[in-house]
Design an enzyme around this catalytic site. Structure first.
Site, PDB file in Angstrom:
ATOM      1  N   LYS A  94       0.871  -1.161  -0.141  1.00  0.00           N
ATOM      2  CA  LYS A  94      -0.038   0.200   0.047  1.00  0.00           C
ATOM      3  C   LYS A  94       0.888   1.194   0.115  1.00  0.00           C
ATOM      4  O   LYS A  94       1.749   1.246   0.799  1.00  0.00           O
ATOM      5  CB  LYS A  94      -0.725   0.116   1.221  1.00  0.00           C
TER       6      LYS A  94
HETATM    7  C1  E4P Z   1      -8.178   0.452   4.311  1.00  0.00           C
HETATM    8  O1  E4P Z   1      -7.649  -0.134   3.760  1.00  0.00           O
HETATM    9  C2  E4P Z   1      -8.013   1.167   5.594  1.00  0.00           C
HETATM   10  O2  E4P Z   1      -7.606   0.126   6.458  1.00  0.00           O
HETATM   11  C3  E4P Z   1      -9.372   1.382   6.249  1.00  0.00           C
HETATM   12  O3  E4P Z   1     -10.593   1.099   5.570  1.00  0.00           O
HETATM   13  C4  E4P Z   1      -9.604   2.659   7.031  1.00  0.00           C
HETATM   14  O4  E4P Z   1     -11.010   2.703   7.589  1.00  0.00           O
HETATM   15  P1  E4P Z   1     -11.102   3.922   8.772  1.00  0.00           P
HETATM   16  O5  E4P Z   1     -11.511   4.959   8.215  1.00  0.00           O
HETATM   17  O6  E4P Z   1     -12.532   3.115   9.455  1.00  0.00           O
HETATM   18  O7  E4P Z   1      -9.896   3.732   9.598  1.00  0.00           O
END
Ligand code: E4P
Length: 216
Positions: free
Chosen positions: A83
């Site tokens: 990522k």
């Molecule tokens: C996605 O890859 C992220 O890890 C995640 O969906 C972030 O979610 P949040 O906004 O609930 O922290």
């Protein structure tokens, strides 16, 4: 629409994998930090439980260092997806990693144009954060719908992975607009598995059947 689990909690991943409902996992630095375990151990275990893409984010801030981290992460397991954040350095790293055959999930996407840039840099996935957009009074899923149309216009192979999902209704809308994947926290996965009318209906069918004293 594929379903991924948004979690670094190995017990949650194990349970969701046993249910046979998830096709990949996404993590982020906050989720991994919360486990209190070495990230390599956690990621290797997750990869042994789920046969699908497992996203793990770089934490460097320069493209060069992100590239180095990305290559290191990719060596942990063939299913690891790196990522990178959608900032200039992250996009440079995305291009470089993609050229080396490493799959990249471009994260922290909040506009269709950020998604377009990520796709142009060779990202395998883009992660629009719908819940965080809703939190500031915008419509996260409307942004996803625009991105779906833009990617279709230009036939990008990049998959749209809806992230920051907070409720089952986010999932319904993600599927309606044609997102390729949604990544869900464990609590949302549990919510979509239960409906009170299903439970009541099943209980009644079973008690009527018991009263008939028949066996199948
Ligand atoms: C996605 O890859 C992220 O890890 C995640 O969906 C972030 O979610 P949040 O906004 O609930 O922290």
């Amino acid at each position: 629409m594929k379903l991924f689990l948004d979690s670094a909690d190995v017990n949650e991943v194990r349970q969701a994998a046993e249910w046979g409902l998830i096709e990949g996992v996404t993590t982020n630095p906050s989720l991994l930090a919360k486990t209190g375990q070495p990230y390599q151990t956690v990621l290797r275990e997750i990869c042994s439980l789920v046969d699908g893409p497992v996203s793990c984010e770089v934490v460097a801030t320069s493209a060069e260092a992100m590239l180095e981290e990305g290559e290191k992460l990719a060596q942990l397991h063939p299913n690891i997806v790196v990522k990178c954040p959608v900032v200039v350095e992250g996009l440079k790293a995305t291009r470089a990693l993609s050229r080396r055959g490493i799959k990249v999930n471009v994260t922290l996407v909040f506009t269709p144009l950020q998604a377009l840039l990520a796709a142009k840099c060779g990202a395998a996935y883009v992660s629009p954060f719908v819940g965080r957009l809703d939190d500031i009074g915008q419509d996260g899923l409307a942004m996803v719908a625009q991105t779906v149309r833009i990617f279709a216009n230009y036939k990008f192979p990049t998959e749209i992975l809806v992230a920051s999902v907070r409720s089952p209704s986010h999932l319904v809308r993600a599927a309606e607009v044609g997102a390729h994947i949604a990544t869900v926290p464990f609590n949302v996965l549990r919510q979509i598995l239960h409906h009170p009318l299903t439970d009541i209906g099943l209980e009644r069918f079973l008690s009527d059947w018991r009263a008939s004293r028949q066996k199948i």
